[in-house]
Enzyme design. Sequence first.
Site, PDB file in Angstrom:
ATOM      1  N   LYS A 114      25.063 -21.693  47.914  1.00 24.38           N
ATOM      2  CA  LYS A 114      23.800 -21.658  47.171  1.00 24.38           C
ATOM      3  C   LYS A 114      23.890 -20.575  46.095  1.00 24.38           C
ATOM      4  O   LYS A 114      24.167 -19.411  46.407  1.00 24.38           O
ATOM      5  CB  LYS A 114      22.666 -21.351  48.158  1.00 24.38           C
ATOM      6  N   PRO A 130      18.539 -17.498  39.465  1.00 26.02           N
ATOM      7  CA  PRO A 130      19.935 -17.431  39.899  1.00 26.02           C
ATOM      8  C   PRO A 130      20.239 -16.170  40.704  1.00 26.02           C
ATOM      9  O   PRO A 130      19.543 -15.164  40.563  1.00 26.02           O
ATOM     10  CB  PRO A 130      20.677 -17.350  38.558  1.00 26.02           C
ATOM     11  N   GLY A 157      17.075  -2.986  48.125  1.00 31.48           N
ATOM     12  CA  GLY A 157      16.099  -4.017  48.492  1.00 31.48           C
ATOM     13  C   GLY A 157      15.852  -5.046  47.405  1.00 31.48           C
ATOM     14  O   GLY A 157      16.413  -4.996  46.317  1.00 31.48           O
TER      15      GLY A 157
END
Length: 503
Positions: free
Chosen positions: A77, A95, A433
């Site tokens: 993916k 993306p 994060g």
Amino acid sequence: MTDPIDIVIVGGGTAGWMTAAALAATVGKDYRVRLVESDQIGTVGVGEATLPQMKDFNDHIGILEAEMMARTQATFKLGIEFRDWGYPGSSYIHPFGEFGRPRGGVDFLQHWVRARQAGEAEPIEAYSYAVQACRHGRFDFPVEDKSEINSTYAYAYHLDAGLYAAYLREFAQARGVERTEGRIVGVDRHAESGLVEAVQLESGEKVSGDWFIDCSGFRSLLLGETLEVPFEDWSEWLPCDRAVAVPSERDDRPAPFTRSTALEAGWQWRIPLQHRTGNGHVFCSRYISDDEATARLLENLDSAALADPRVLRFQAGRRSRSWEGNCIAVGLSSGFLEPLESTSIYLVQVAIMALTRLFPRRRPEPALINEFNRLVDYEYDRVRDFLILHYHLNQRDDGELWRHCREMSVPDSLAEKMELFRRRGFIDRYRFGLFAPPSWISVFLGQGLSPAGHEPLADNTPLEDAIGRMRELQASIDSRVQVMPAHGEFVADYCPATKAALS
Ligand SMILES: Cc1cc2nc3c(=O)[nH]c(=O)nc-3n(C[C@H](O)[C@H](O)[C@H](O)COP(=O)(O)OP(=O)(O)OC[C@H]3O[C@@H](n4cnc5c(N)ncnc54)[C@H](O)[C@@H]3O)c2cc1C
């Protein structure tokens, strides 16, 4: 010799077995890990799209990628396509990779905004290697040489969640994790401290421990039900509260991305695996019934359904603390945010990684607990804002859900982000994060919010130079993407076991 420290994991879904596998691979012999699960109750059984960080998790605990992919029927993916989200007929891809490259110490976005305003730039997706690979249905591993354009992306997996949990179970049990089958019917707590001492099984057996990891799913058996840690409800911003899921026949030419298509009262996911396609319709029960949502899902399938559709109910939000006393919630027991950006398994991973670093010995230590809760809360809050953005910035006029989301007020943290992007294309770069600037760029622009201005530093590069460089970049991406392997062929070559099974 002292007794080992006993860790009891309650629940054997993806969260439970990811926790068990990570603990088995990382904590030393001082700890003994036991997992209790109930086949009677089962698992939520969805959760097929992931983020690139999952590769880090698997690498960290020593899982071999090709083997894992073959065992879980996984595909690669490179991002998520959002169809009809900005307005009906629109499409953009978020993306797992960069847009362009910085120049003169200035981010690519700033040069692009300037060139676009001069009418000299293509839509931003033309400058993303990962987006172009998605648009052409191709896949290859990124190269390590950072000067190459095909080093500017990462990848994740689509996988069968049930098979992944089974694979991790085997991995964890081979490394000493003990599994107990049984339904938990009661919880014993210490009379004074309130700490959890044991869980009682239907069979009468008691499983005691020093630490309890609550992976019991939406029920939140220990943290929510027993310790009564409050749930913070975020449905005012994320009103979708149900999903209906159904697998369908496999796609011979699987796309290297997840597809999310906006519908009148929610959105539909499409996740291509090796052996089947995962589909689901996330919706808001205020605006559409279960039956209508199911019918809508079935009429939109690209291939024949392989099972009966299954409806799941949920509520957006998180527990106000994920760690309380000697109980740590991981997975759905700590909170839930809809799967729009495939973040749940990532949030499981965040909790596990924080836990393995902060795990005390026998007694709860407030400083470690507070730090864990701070890290987990940060991530939940940022994911929440990112998801809200998709709904809030919409130009759809085909349903009450979209009108509501467009007009609702958003958290201050998100309002500030939007304003900075609108004025300067400025995006805060987190030290750790989710989400990195390219993610925000793709959704801001994709949903129709463009910067009005750019950073003054971008003007230090002559406009013609910036435009020339952008054309070269686009040509280099195009020529390299053309020679990448087709995604389906790449997967079949990489996972020989699956190839053999399918032939
Ligand atoms: C519609 C939908 C789509 C999703 N899609 C994605 C996605 O694409 N990507 C992603 O990252 N995440 C996704 N998720 C989230 C993902 O499915 C979960 O985060 C993940 O599966 C972890 O679930 P869990 O292990 O916390 O809970 P569960 O799978 O519910 O497991 C709970 C476990 O606790 C056990 N248990 C519960 N009560 C008892 C009891 N009394 N006694 C004994 N055992 C008990 C159960 O038997 C089970 O083993 C999705 C979720 C939903 C609802």
